[in-house]
Design a protein around this motif. Structure first.
Motif, PDB file in Angstrom:
ATOM      1  N   ARG A  63       6.337   8.359   5.792  1.00  0.00           N
ATOM      2  CA  ARG A  63       7.601   7.782   5.307  1.00  0.00           C
ATOM      3  C   ARG A  63       7.740   6.326   5.704  1.00  0.00           C
ATOM      4  O   ARG A  63       8.222   5.506   4.929  1.00  0.00           O
ATOM      5  CB  ARG A  63       8.770   8.599   5.845  1.00  0.00           C
ATOM      6  N   ARG A  67       8.196   2.534   3.246  1.00  0.00           N
ATOM      7  CA  ARG A  67       9.231   1.536   3.399  1.00  0.00           C
ATOM      8  C   ARG A  67       8.649   0.186   3.817  1.00  0.00           C
ATOM      9  O   ARG A  67       9.035  -0.854   3.306  1.00  0.00           O
ATOM     10  CB  ARG A  67      10.199   2.036   4.484  1.00  0.00           C
ATOM     11  N   ARG A  70       6.812  -2.182   1.286  1.00  0.00           N
ATOM     12  CA  ARG A  70       7.508  -2.430   0.031  1.00  0.00           C
ATOM     13  C   ARG A  70       7.382  -3.880  -0.425  1.00  0.00           C
ATOM     14  O   ARG A  70       7.202  -4.149  -1.603  1.00  0.00           O
ATOM     15  CB  ARG A  70       8.974  -2.038   0.168  1.00  0.00           C
TER      16      ARG A  70
ATOM     17  N   LEU B 105      12.970   0.534  -4.149  1.00  0.00           N
ATOM     18  CA  LEU B 105      13.850   0.772  -3.004  1.00  0.00           C
ATOM     19  C   LEU B 105      14.404   2.203  -3.066  1.00  0.00           C
ATOM     20  O   LEU B 105      14.396   2.922  -2.058  1.00  0.00           O
ATOM     21  CB  LEU B 105      14.994  -0.242  -3.010  1.00  0.00           C
ATOM     22  N   TYR B 107      13.104   4.714  -4.529  1.00  0.00           N
ATOM     23  CA  TYR B 107      12.025   5.661  -4.273  1.00  0.00           C
ATOM     24  C   TYR B 107      11.749   5.769  -2.774  1.00  0.00           C
ATOM     25  O   TYR B 107      11.617   6.870  -2.234  1.00  0.00           O
ATOM     26  CB  TYR B 107      10.756   5.247  -5.027  1.00  0.00           C
ATOM     27  N   ALA B 108      11.689   4.592  -2.107  1.00  0.00           N
ATOM     28  CA  ALA B 108      11.432   4.604  -0.660  1.00  0.00           C
ATOM     29  C   ALA B 108      12.523   5.395   0.054  1.00  0.00           C
ATOM     30  O   ALA B 108      12.240   6.165   0.978  1.00  0.00           O
ATOM     31  CB  ALA B 108      11.364   3.180  -0.127  1.00  0.00           C
ATOM     32  N   ASN B 109      13.749   5.221  -0.387  1.00  0.00           N
ATOM     33  CA  ASN B 109      14.845   5.976   0.227  1.00  0.00           C
ATOM     34  C   ASN B 109      14.700   7.470  -0.019  1.00  0.00           C
ATOM     35  O   ASN B 109      14.977   8.279   0.865  1.00  0.00           O
ATOM     36  CB  ASN B 109      16.191   5.488  -0.303  1.00  0.00           C
ATOM     37  N   VAL B 111      11.940   9.111  -0.484  1.00  0.00           N
ATOM     38  CA  VAL B 111      10.825   9.637   0.313  1.00  0.00           C
ATOM     39  C   VAL B 111      11.253   9.812   1.769  1.00  0.00           C
ATOM     40  O   VAL B 111      10.791  10.716   2.457  1.00  0.00           O
ATOM     41  CB  VAL B 111       9.601   8.708   0.200  1.00  0.00           C
ATOM     42  N   CYS B 112      12.135   8.949   2.225  1.00  0.00           N
ATOM     43  CA  CYS B 112      12.556   9.020   3.620  1.00  0.00           C
ATOM     44  C   CYS B 112      13.480  10.199   3.893  1.00  0.00           C
ATOM     45  O   CYS B 112      13.802  10.476   5.052  1.00  0.00           O
ATOM     46  CB  CYS B 112      13.216   7.722   4.048  1.00  0.00           C
ATOM     47  N   ASN B 113      13.912  10.878   2.875  1.00  0.00           N
ATOM     48  CA  ASN B 113      14.666  12.108   3.090  1.00  0.00           C
ATOM     49  C   ASN B 113      13.755  13.125   3.755  1.00  0.00           C
ATOM     50  O   ASN B 113      12.730  13.505   3.211  1.00  0.00           O
ATOM     51  CB  ASN B 113      15.137  12.622   1.716  1.00  0.00           C
ATOM     52  N   PRO B 114      14.121  13.583   4.962  1.00  0.00           N
ATOM     53  CA  PRO B 114      13.199  14.473   5.682  1.00  0.00           C
ATOM     54  C   PRO B 114      12.967  15.811   4.985  1.00  0.00           C
ATOM     55  O   PRO B 114      11.990  16.499   5.287  1.00  0.00           O
ATOM     56  CB  PRO B 114      13.881  14.674   7.035  1.00  0.00           C
ATOM     57  N   PHE B 115      13.815  16.173   4.055  1.00  0.00           N
ATOM     58  CA  PHE B 115      13.596  17.434   3.348  1.00  0.00           C
ATOM     59  C   PHE B 115      12.681  17.276   2.145  1.00  0.00           C
ATOM     60  O   PHE B 115      12.286  18.253   1.529  1.00  0.00           O
ATOM     61  CB  PHE B 115      14.930  18.044   2.900  1.00  0.00           C
ATOM     62  N   TYR B 116      12.388  16.039   1.811  1.00  0.00           N
ATOM     63  CA  TYR B 116      11.468  15.809   0.697  1.00  0.00           C
ATOM     64  C   TYR B 116      10.041  16.001   1.190  1.00  0.00           C
ATOM     65  O   TYR B 116       9.639  15.404   2.189  1.00  0.00           O
ATOM     66  CB  TYR B 116      11.658  14.400   0.140  1.00  0.00           C
ATOM     67  N   ILE B 117       9.299  16.842   0.512  1.00  0.00           N
ATOM     68  CA  ILE B 117       7.905  17.054   0.887  1.00  0.00           C
ATOM     69  C   ILE B 117       7.045  16.096   0.077  1.00  0.00           C
ATOM     70  O   ILE B 117       7.095  16.136  -1.156  1.00  0.00           O
ATOM     71  CB  ILE B 117       7.478  18.508   0.620  1.00  0.00           C
ATOM     72  N   PRO B 118       6.292  15.235   0.738  1.00  0.00           N
ATOM     73  CA  PRO B 118       5.493  14.263   0.005  1.00  0.00           C
ATOM     74  C   PRO B 118       4.626  14.932  -1.056  1.00  0.00           C
ATOM     75  O   PRO B 118       3.982  15.937  -0.789  1.00  0.00           O
ATOM     76  CB  PRO B 118       4.634  13.631   1.089  1.00  0.00           C
TER      77      PRO B 118
END
Lengths: 177, 138
Positions: A63, A67, A70, B105, B107-109, B111-118
């Motif tokens: 993650r 970021r 970017r 931006l 998308y980056a946000n 992905v940073c959701n901890p419940f989102y599995i890459p």
């Protein structure tokens, strides 16, 4: 770790309070304690099972990279990415860049940190006292490296080697298909 | 405004795709799919002339009578594709760049959701809100 990791350029001066900088260390220490206390069964050869820590690191690394890269121009090759890890990914997390990078140009990289942030509280001057417990403190960072490289498209195996305490070497083996 | 926004994963699998209208979704899916080839070509390291620019924004991929298709690829090998109406001449290159910046931006946000599995499809309301804004549906 600073709250806005994306503003890499603005906080290289390192002008934030001590409390800010310690939070990551405290949290990391507690997570480590928790994981270690949870796994009673040890491996056959007496090694602890640190997979969970490594996993957490992997997803954090994955993650952060999304970021942090970017605003970056595209990386040309693998070495660019590793250099990026050494000079621009390391400082916001560990307050200093990697001290030494070695490579055989065939997919093996050795990243050496002479005073690794998570180890430097354990003792200086080649003390051997906590050497056998220190893998616990390293597992997360190994995962972190692996996860960040994975998101950049490099599948790898990361191992750590510690001989004298505050310094640590990370061996990155790139897996080619 | 954009008529179709798509996010394509590292392995060229669809992660998110939204079209202005259901009726022409197939057409847009086809166009987005075709544009992957052009993106790959632009990203190909062996091709020196093309890779001189190290910008994430890939510019116009191709234009048809009705649509212009723009591409963007991140350092993490994610690809964004936006389809614009050709008739809309007011949008300049820089505006498109801004659209992609916003998308990246968001998308980056996401992905940073901890419940989102890459590697999973993106099912984030916040991300969708940004896409809606880009498409002028908000």
């Amino acid at each position: 770790m600073k709250p806005q990791i994306s503003d890499l350029k603005s906080h290289t001066s390192g002008s934030s309070g001590e409390a800010d900088e310690s939070l990551f260390e405290y949290l990391h220490a507690e997570i480590m304690n928790y994981v270690v206390s949870k796994n009673v069964p040890m491996n056959k050869d007496g090694e602890e099972n640190l997979t969970r820590l490594e996993h957490m690191g992997f997803y954090v690394g994955y993650r952060i990279i999304e970021r942090i890269t970017r605003e970056w121009p595209r990386f040309k090759e693998e070495l660019d990415m590793i250099k990026f890890i050494c000079t621009d990914f390391w400082p916001p997390l560990f307050q200093k860049p990697i001290d030494n990078l070695k490579t055989n140009h065939q997919g093996i990289y050795v990243l050496q940190d002479n005073e690794f942030r998570l180890l430097k509280r354990l003792g200086n001057n080649d003390s051997k006292q906590y050497l056998c417990e220190s893998p616990r403190l390293i597992a997360f960072t190994c995962g972190l490296l692996r996860g960040s490289l994975a998101n950049l498209g490099i599948v790898s195996i990361v191992k750590a080697e510690m001989t004298s305490l505050p310094s640590c070497k990370f061996h990155v083996e790139v897996q080619r298909v | 405004m954009a008529v179709c926004v798509a996010v394509i994963g590292k392995d060229n699998s669809p992660k998110f795709i939204k079209c202005a209208s259901e009726s022409c979704a197939i057409e847009f899916h086809f166009k987005v799919h075709t544009s992957i080839d052009i993106i790959e070509e632009k990203l190909n390291v062996g091709n020196k002339a093309v890779t001189d620019s190290r910008e994430l924004f890939l510019g116009l991929l191709y234009a048809t009578d009705e649509h212009k298709i723009f591409g963007y690829a991140t350092n993490t090998k994610m690809k964004f594709v936006v389809v614009l109406q050709s008739s809309n001449a007011s949008l300049r290159d820089n505006d498109v760049r801004m659209i992609f910046r916003k998308l990246h931006l968001a998308y980056a946000n996401a992905v940073c959701n901890p419940f989102y599995i890459p590697g999973d499809e993106i099912k984030s309301k916040a991300f969708e809100a940004v896409v809606n804004e880009i498409m002028g549906l908000a």
